[in-house]
Scaffold this motif. Structure first.
Motif, mmCIF file in Angstrom:
data_model
loop_
_atom_site.group_PDB
_atom_site.id
_atom_site.type_symbol
_atom_site.label_atom_id
_atom_site.label_comp_id
_atom_site.label_asym_id
_atom_site.label_seq_id
_atom_site.Cartn_x
_atom_site.Cartn_y
_atom_site.Cartn_z
ATOM 1 N N PHE A 160 3.101 -4.593 3.611
ATOM 2 C CA PHE A 160 2.482 -4.898 4.906
ATOM 3 C C PHE A 160 2.291 -6.391 5.061
ATOM 4 C CE2 PHE A 160 1.375 -0.498 4.303
ATOM 5 C CZ PHE A 160 1.431 0.038 5.580
ATOM 6 N N TYR A 169 -11.041 2.940 0.848
ATOM 7 C CA TYR A 169 -9.936 2.048 1.220
ATOM 8 C C TYR A 169 -9.828 0.833 0.312
ATOM 9 C CZ TYR A 169 -10.007 4.965 5.320
ATOM 10 O OH TYR A 169 -9.979 6.044 6.150
ATOM 11 N N GLU A 210 -0.590 -0.901 10.433
ATOM 12 C CA GLU A 210 -1.779 -0.280 9.843
ATOM 13 C C GLU A 210 -2.976 -1.032 10.410
ATOM 14 O OE1 GLU A 210 -2.857 1.063 5.429
ATOM 15 O OE2 GLU A 210 -3.365 -1.018 5.841
ATOM 16 N N TYR A 211 -3.781 -0.283 11.097
ATOM 17 C CA TYR A 211 -4.933 -0.910 11.746
ATOM 18 C C TYR A 211 -6.160 -0.059 11.456
ATOM 19 C CZ TYR A 211 -7.862 -2.955 15.372
ATOM 20 O OH TYR A 211 -8.872 -3.564 16.028
ATOM 21 N N PHE A 229 -7.200 0.656 8.614
ATOM 22 C CA PHE A 229 -6.765 1.480 7.467
ATOM 23 C C PHE A 229 -6.019 2.743 7.887
ATOM 24 C CE2 PHE A 229 -10.655 -0.789 6.337
ATOM 25 C CZ PHE A 229 -10.180 -1.593 5.306
ATOM 26 N N THR A 230 -5.490 2.716 9.085
ATOM 27 C CA THR A 230 -4.782 3.897 9.595
ATOM 28 C C THR A 230 -3.468 3.459 10.237
ATOM 29 O OG1 THR A 230 -6.938 4.848 10.103
ATOM 30 C CG2 THR A 230 -5.034 5.949 11.082
ATOM 31 N N ARG A 231 -2.421 4.263 10.033
ATOM 32 C CA ARG A 231 -1.144 3.943 10.694
ATOM 33 C C ARG A 231 -1.264 4.242 12.185
ATOM 34 N NH1 ARG A 231 3.119 3.201 6.881
ATOM 35 N NH2 ARG A 231 4.573 3.001 8.610
ATOM 36 N N ARG A 256 0.863 -1.181 0.000
ATOM 37 C CA ARG A 256 0.000 0.000 0.000
ATOM 38 C C ARG A 256 0.904 1.238 0.000
ATOM 39 N NH1 ARG A 256 -5.303 0.497 1.505
ATOM 40 N NH2 ARG A 256 -5.271 -1.330 2.869
#
Lengths: 222, 306
Positions: free
Chosen positions: B24, B166, B84-85, B87-89, B19
């Motif tokens: 990832f 996303y 990344e959890y 969809f966010t770092r 990504r």
């Protein structure tokens, strides 16, 4: 001097219209303190109605009823109850005792409505039981008593509050002659002590022993 | 990172993905709520479990993670993980390790936790800063059916927007049409009406039964009331006796009902409903006896038995 009881054109009607019944048709008389009066008349002549009105159990349809100068016919039910509690003692032909209450409790009933303390109730009832010679029956129930003993209990209950008036409706009607005489002796004795006594009776001997006789016929004084 | 920690490793389907030019590795991860440790009797072997503040998401750089026992070889308490959890770092600090052979039941299946990362299921999210995370968390929590007639809550639209943004989101939305909603509401109304009818019938039967019983008792006690009145009682005293009797009957029934209701449904606000119904029955049952007492012909109560 003001009379203790003063009735002025007292009327009592039951029901309305043509089916209505006139129990008392405008009777007037006065009773002085300490008098002993007999109310006589046939069945349905209005004796019981008159006694009910005098005792505050019923209200007249019309007319004025004064007791010691106070209008009774205008009293509301709660005040009428207080009037009965303080001034009137009732004795009826069939004793009006509560069968599932002991002799002690039957006699104490008026005191409980005056919210008297238990100790004082005990003293007063014991005293009256002794006066009426039924101390040994204190814990008995009315069905266990003879007619004469029942009427003594009824008289004890009627006078325990020291009322100024004793209303007796055929007090000897359910008793044999000897017991009846004994009960009348008790009532006469109470009258001699100053208690105004009004007796509704069919018995001529009892009536003739009173100071005054009021004879009723169809709701009128004859 | 060993592959055994990868999502789908046991099924042979654990593939890294790219990504924005970064690679990832999908790790096994589970969100847990605050009570999961107490509910399932799970303890932390080393370090600490989550505290209540850990379930508040207001800064993605200061989050806590509890790791499965097999992670102990690679991390220690206080180490930081970047992942990344949702969809966010985010940055996680290792706060504890589970004991070996820990299982957590999920959807009726026991899940082996030794290779899992435990993340707090956020109960409060700063929606100003993390609107998307809040939306996804909401959808994750709504794992049952959402039935609504309110068009303002556009669940499919929300899912679609997030999916587009996303490019992936595993969430099935079964939209129920207006007709089905109306039918469900109508059915509910019918059930409520039927229950109300049953309730009304029971109340009427109780009130009528009690009233007839009390009326009978009043008739049986005419003579007794007459004696009391001759002895100085007022009608108010007789009324109190009758009300006392009704209260006694209702009180006994209420006590029994409360015990049964508490056993069946537990102690809670629903017991107030039982009390209110009892009070209503008491009030309704008093009406006819009070009218009867008010109309009592006192002079006829003690008749001569000639």
């Amino acid at each position: 001097m003001m009379s203790l009881i003063n009735l002025d054109r007292i009327q009592k009607h039951y029901g309305k219209g043509q089916s209505g019944v006139c129990a008392l048709g405008g009777i007037s008389f006065s009773i002085e303190t300490g008098e002993m009066i007999a109310v006589v008349g046939k069945s349905g002549s209005g004796k019981s109605t008159l006694l009910n009105i005098l005792g505050g159990l019923d209200s007249p349809t019309d007319g004025e009823y004064s007791f010691a100068g106070k209008r009774i016919d205008r009293l509301k039910p709660n005040h009428l109850a207080e009037f009965r509690r303080c001034n009137i003692g009732f004795v009826v032909q069939h004793f009006a005792l509560i069968d599932d209450m002991t002799v002690f409790d039957n006699i104490a009933l008026p005191l409980r409505y005056r919210k008297m303390a238990g100790k004082l109730i005990n003293e007063k009832v014991e005293h009256l039981l002794a006066d009426m010679e039924i101390s040994d029956k204190k814990k008995a129930y009315p069905p266990e008593l003879s007619s004469g003993q029942c009427q003594r209990v009824a008289i004890a209950r009627a006078i325990i509050n020291k009322p100024s008036v004793l209303l007796a409706d055929e007090p000897t009607g359910a008793l044999d002659e000897q017991t009846g005489c004994h009960i009348m002796d008790i009532i006469r004795n109470l009258n001699e002590q100053g208690m105004t006594t009004i007796i509704a009776t069919h018995d001529r001997d009892i009536a003739s022993s009173c100071q005054r006789i009021i004879q009723l016929s169809d709701g009128h004084i004859v | 990172m060993p592959e055994k920690f990868g999502f789908g490793y046991e099924e042979g389907a654990c593939e890294p993905y790219n990504r924005d030019g970064e690679q990832f590795f999908p790790a096994k991860c589970i969100q847990v709520s605050g009570n999961v440790f107490t509910e399932f009797g799970i303890s932390v072997e080393e370090g600490q479990a989550f505290s209540s503040e850990d379930f508040v998401l207001d800064n993605t750089d200061k989050l806590k993670a509890v790791l499965g026992n097999e992670y102990k070889e690679y991390f220690k308490i206080g180490d930081r993980l970047e992942a990344e959890y949702l969809f966010t770092r985010m940055k996680f600090e290792v706060s504890g390790f589970l004991p070996p052979n820990t299982y957590i039941p999920r959807n009726g299946v026991l899940v082996y936790m030794d290779r899992y990362i435990l993340i707090p299921a956020f109960s409060r999210i700063d929606t100003q800063r993390y609107y998307d995370i809040a939306s996804i968390a909401l959808l994750q929590q709504a794992n049952g059916q959402i039935v609504t007639a309110d068009k303002s809550l556009d669940v499919p639209g929300l899912v679609k927007a997030l999916s587009n943004k996303y490019n992936t989101l595993y969430f099935d939305v079964n939209k129920i049409g207006q007709k089905e909603i109306q039918r469900t509401i109508k059915l509910s109304d019918e059930i409520v009406k039927t229950l109300f009818l049953i309730f009304l019938t029971l109340v009427v039967f109780t009130v009528v039964g009690l009233t007839v019983n009390i009326q009978g008792r009043i008739r049986d006690n005419y003579y007794r009331y007459g004696v009391h009145l001759m002895s100085g009682a007022a009608l108010a005293n007789i009324t109190c006796q009758i009300i006392g009797l009704i209260m006694y009957i209702i009180g006994c029934s209420l006590a029994l009902s409360l015990v049964l209701a508490a056993i069946a449904t537990g102690i809670g606000m629903q017991l107030i409903v039982v009390i209110l119904v009892a009070l209503a029955i008491f009030a309704l049952s008093c009406i006819v006896p009070l009218i009867t007492i008010k109309r009592l012909d006192i002079s006829c109560l003690v008749r001569r038995k000639e």
